[in-house]
Each structure stands twice: as structure tokens, then as C-alpha cells.
Write an enzyme that holds these catalytic residues in place. Structure first.
Site, PDB file in Angstrom:
ATOM      1  N   LYS A  11       0.852  -1.210   0.000  1.00 55.17           N
ATOM      2  CA  LYS A  11       0.000   0.000   0.000  1.00 55.17           C
ATOM      3  C   LYS A  11       0.872   1.239   0.000  1.00 55.17           C
ATOM      4  O   LYS A  11       2.035   1.205   0.420  1.00 55.17           O
ATOM      5  CB  LYS A  11      -0.941   0.025   1.197  1.00 55.17           C
ATOM      6  N   GLY A  98       7.374   1.422   4.722  1.00 52.73           N
ATOM      7  CA  GLY A  98       6.117   2.181   4.758  1.00 52.73           C
ATOM      8  C   GLY A  98       5.104   1.683   3.747  1.00 52.73           C
ATOM      9  O   GLY A  98       4.145   2.370   3.410  1.00 52.73           O
ATOM     10  N   SER A 103       1.787  -6.193   7.374  1.00 50.75           N
ATOM     11  CA  SER A 103       0.351  -6.105   7.662  1.00 50.75           C
ATOM     12  C   SER A 103      -0.450  -6.772   6.555  1.00 50.75           C
ATOM     13  O   SER A 103      -1.445  -7.468   6.804  1.00 50.75           O
ATOM     14  CB  SER A 103      -0.086  -4.642   7.759  1.00 50.75           C
ATOM     15  N   ASP A 136      -2.487  -1.355  10.703  1.00 46.69           N
ATOM     16  CA  ASP A 136      -2.706  -1.301   9.248  1.00 46.69           C
ATOM     17  C   ASP A 136      -3.403  -2.548   8.697  1.00 46.69           C
ATOM     18  O   ASP A 136      -3.755  -2.575   7.518  1.00 46.69           O
ATOM     19  CB  ASP A 136      -1.362  -1.155   8.508  1.00 46.69           C
TER      20      ASP A 136
HETATM   21  O1  C5P Z   1      -0.288  -1.193  15.395  1.00 45.48           O
HETATM   22  P1  C5P Z   1       1.151  -1.385  15.085  1.00 45.48           P
HETATM   23  O2  C5P Z   1       1.804  -2.384  15.994  1.00 45.48           O
HETATM   24  O3  C5P Z   1       1.407  -1.707  13.640  1.00 45.48           O
HETATM   25  O4  C5P Z   1       1.844   0.014  15.328  1.00 45.48           O
HETATM   26  C1  C5P Z   1       3.255   0.155  15.458  1.00 45.48           C
HETATM   27  C2  C5P Z   1       3.531   1.391  16.279  1.00 45.48           C
HETATM   28  O5  C5P Z   1       3.150   2.568  15.562  1.00 45.48           O
HETATM   29  C3  C5P Z   1       2.748   1.438  17.563  1.00 45.48           C
HETATM   30  O6  C5P Z   1       3.478   0.844  18.619  1.00 45.48           O
HETATM   31  C4  C5P Z   1       2.569   2.919  17.808  1.00 45.48           C
HETATM   32  O7  C5P Z   1       3.707   3.429  18.458  1.00 45.48           O
HETATM   33  C5  C5P Z   1       2.552   3.503  16.431  1.00 45.48           C
HETATM   34  N1  C5P Z   1       1.193   3.819  15.928  1.00 45.48           N
HETATM   35  C6  C5P Z   1       0.510   4.912  16.461  1.00 45.48           C
HETATM   36  N2  C5P Z   1      -0.734   5.219  15.992  1.00 45.48           N
HETATM   37  C7  C5P Z   1      -1.301   4.493  14.994  1.00 45.48           C
HETATM   38  C8  C5P Z   1      -0.619   3.398  14.435  1.00 45.48           C
HETATM   39  C9  C5P Z   1       0.635   3.087  14.934  1.00 45.48           C
HETATM   40  O8  C5P Z   1       1.009   5.578  17.372  1.00 45.48           O
HETATM   41  N3  C5P Z   1      -2.496   4.843  14.534  1.00 45.48           N
END
Ligand code: C5P
Length: 289
Positions: A11, A98, A103, A136
Site C-alpha cells: 500500500k 512504509g 500487515s 494497518d
Molecule cells: O499497530 P502497530 O503495531 O502496527 O503500530 C506500530 C507502532 O506505531 C505502535 O506501537 C505505535 O507506536 C505507532 N502507531 C501509532 N498510531 C497508529 C498506528 C501506529 O502511534 N495509529
């Protein structure tokens, strides 16, 4: 025993506005996600018991530490499945770029096992499971173009007019998402436009206008923390003209183009630059479901 081979797309974020910080430590987003025609291939092979994850990429965790493993484990635990699965990931999507590769792989395993084991789980239910794996992951249950809100779990699929074409440049730099969010200073980053203008252009099919409206709150943070990424960004700006944007938390930099011909022409310009060729991978893609 059954098996499946499935595409797992990358993405990009055409718009990513961090609206605020939530009490749970995550950030509230308003973002437009788009799947593109760069894919990992996931092979699912049913077996009697247990889960294994293997990959052709030496830098990717195997076994329990891979999000694809968590996806299979969640489905088995939630639906009382006795059978096991061998998961093989053929990796094309850069890691830490990125582009949401991990995901996407997790979402592909959720939808794939739903098919393989004929579980009949609805998309909205799969999306709830997906949110337990990562922010994601719910988007990839739907794919295509979507407005994404909350921390990523609220997904509104959008109909766009026609395929758009993108040049992706992925530096050999893996950026940890957490580090970028931790260094974000919200008062410094505000978009001039909101997501609805870009959605309008996606439905009317005007890539020049979309180009003007591309926005990412995380871009300045990624470029500030990684000077080598900034150097590549500036070099690309001089070469490509037109608006560039970092996808998600980086490190991929992309540009929207008017046609597949223009994407190929610009990719050729980058490949002719020996410095950039050493530092980056270049992909010519279009929007995909
Ligand atoms: O959800 P995920 O584990 O993929 O997110 C990785 C990190 O990115 C989280 O630990 C958080 O610090 C940050 N994050 C965030 N807000 C979001 C998505 C991710 O702060 N909406």
C-alpha cells in the site's frame, strides 16, 4: 490436504493526517490508503497440526515473530480449528519501507485461511481480528482505495474512477514505525487541505490535482530523523520534478504520474543515476484491488 497461492499487495498513503494522540498511546488518523500492483506471494499448505512460517527473505522473522503467524494463530484459536498450516512468504515488498508488507501478509493469511477452511467469516469480523494484529491490517482485509480512521481499524472503502500510476522509490533504509510516531510533534504538522478534496479527485480522475494534495504528517519526522533518506529525497526532487511524498512512516518515496508511460520514463531516469541505483529499489506500479 488443500493449498492456496495468494497475492499480498503493498500500500501507499496518499494522505495521512495525524489528528491527535489517544489515551491508549496510539494516534488518531485520517488517511487514504491505496493498494498497488507490487505483491508478495503467500503459499498456504494445510497440514495435520501446528503453524510454521518460512520465507525466502533472510531479513524477515520466521515462526511466531511474524505477523502472518499471529494471523493463523488467531483464526485457529477463535474458531476452534484443529488443522495446521505451513505458510511460505515470497517477499517482494521492501521491509520497513512504509508499504505495509507485514500487515498485508497478515491480512492475506486471515482471508486465505477463511477460504481454505471454508469458515464463512464476514469481512467485518475478519477486520476485527485484523485490528488485534496491527493498526494497518484491517485496511488490507478490504484493499483497493479506502479512507481509514481511528488508529487504523475504521475502514471506509472508496470507488475510484480508474487506475492511477505511481513511481515508488524504496531506499535500503528500514524505518521503525514506532520511532516515527514517538518523534512526531503534532503542533508542527497540519495539512492545508483535508482528505475529502483528494477523495473528490480520485473519483473524478485528475492525477495533477491529486499530486498537489498529497500529504503526510509523518514525512517531516522521517526526513528529520534519517538524513540519508532526506539526501535521497532531495536528489529525487531535482531529478523528477513534481510532488513527492513519503509513504506511511517511510522509507519509500513515491510520485503519482499521468500514465504508465510517464512512470516508465521517470524510472528510466532514476536507473540511469548510479548513486540512486545503489541506494534504492525502483518500482513502477498502478493502483490495484
Ligand atoms: O499497530 P502497530 O503495531 O502496527 O503500530 C506500530 C507502532 O506505531 C505502535 O506501537 C505505535 O507506536 C505507532 N502507531 C501509532 N498510531 C497508529 C498506528 C501506529 O502511534 N495509529
Amino acid at each position: 490436504m488443500h493449498s492456496l497461492n495468494i497475492h499480498s499487495p503493498a500500500k501507499i498513503n496518499l494522505f495521512l493526517n495525524v489528528v491527535g494522540k489517544r489515551p491508549d498511546g496510539y494516534h488518531e488518523l485520517e488517511s487514504i490508503f491505496q493498494t498497488v500492483s507490487l505483491f508478495d506471494i503467500i503459499e498456504l499448505n494445510e497440514k495435520k497440526a501446528g503453524i510454521s512460517v518460512k520465507t525466502d527473505h533472510p531479513g524477515l522473522p520466521t515462526g511466531r515473530n511474524n505477523l502472518a503467524y499471529k494471523a493463523a494463530e488467531l483464526i485457529r484459536n477463535n474458531y476452534g480449528i484443529k488443522q495446521g498450516v505451513d505458510i511460505f512468504i515470497c517477499k517482494n515488498i521492501p521491509i520497513g519501507g512504509g508499504l505495509g508488507g507485514g500487515s498485508s501478509n497478515a491480512a492475506t493469511v486471515l482471508t486465505g485461511l477463511n477460504r481454505l477452511w471454508k469458515l464463512g467469516i464476514s469481512r467485518s469480523e475478519l477486520s476485527l481480528l485484523a485490528a488485534e494484529i496491527g493498526s494497518d491490517v484491517p485496511f488490507f482485509i478490504y484493499g483497493g482505495t479506502a479512507l481509514v480512521k481511528g488508529r487504523g481499524e475504521i475502514v471506509f472503502p472508496l470507488e475510484i474512477k480508474n487506475p492511477f500510476h505511481y513511481l515508488l522509490v524504496s531506499p535500503h533504509i528500514a524505518v521503525p514505525t514506532k520511532e516515527i510516531y514517538q518523534n512526531l510533534r503534532l503542533y508542527l504538522t497540519r495539512p492545508k487541505n483535508n482528505g475529502s478534496e483528494i477523495i473528490h479527485c480520485l473519483t473524478t480522475g485528475d492525477s495533477d490535482q491529486i499530486s498537489r494534495l498529497l500529504y503526510n504528517s509523518l514525512e517531516a519526522v522521517a526526513l528529520g530523523l534519517y538524513p540519508e533518506l532526506k539526501a535521497i529525497y532531495l536528489r529525487l526532487q531535482r531529478k523528477l520534478k513534481g510532488k513527492l511524498l513519503v509513504s506511511g512512516s517511510g522509507s519509500t518515496i513515491f510520485r503519482i504520474c499521468n500514465s504508465s508511460k510517464e512512470v516508465r520514463r521517470l524510472a528510466g531516469q532514476i536507473r540511469a543515476d548510479q548513486t540512486l541505483t545503489k541506494q534504492c529499489r525502483v518500482f513502477t506500479v498502478s493502483s490495484a484491488d
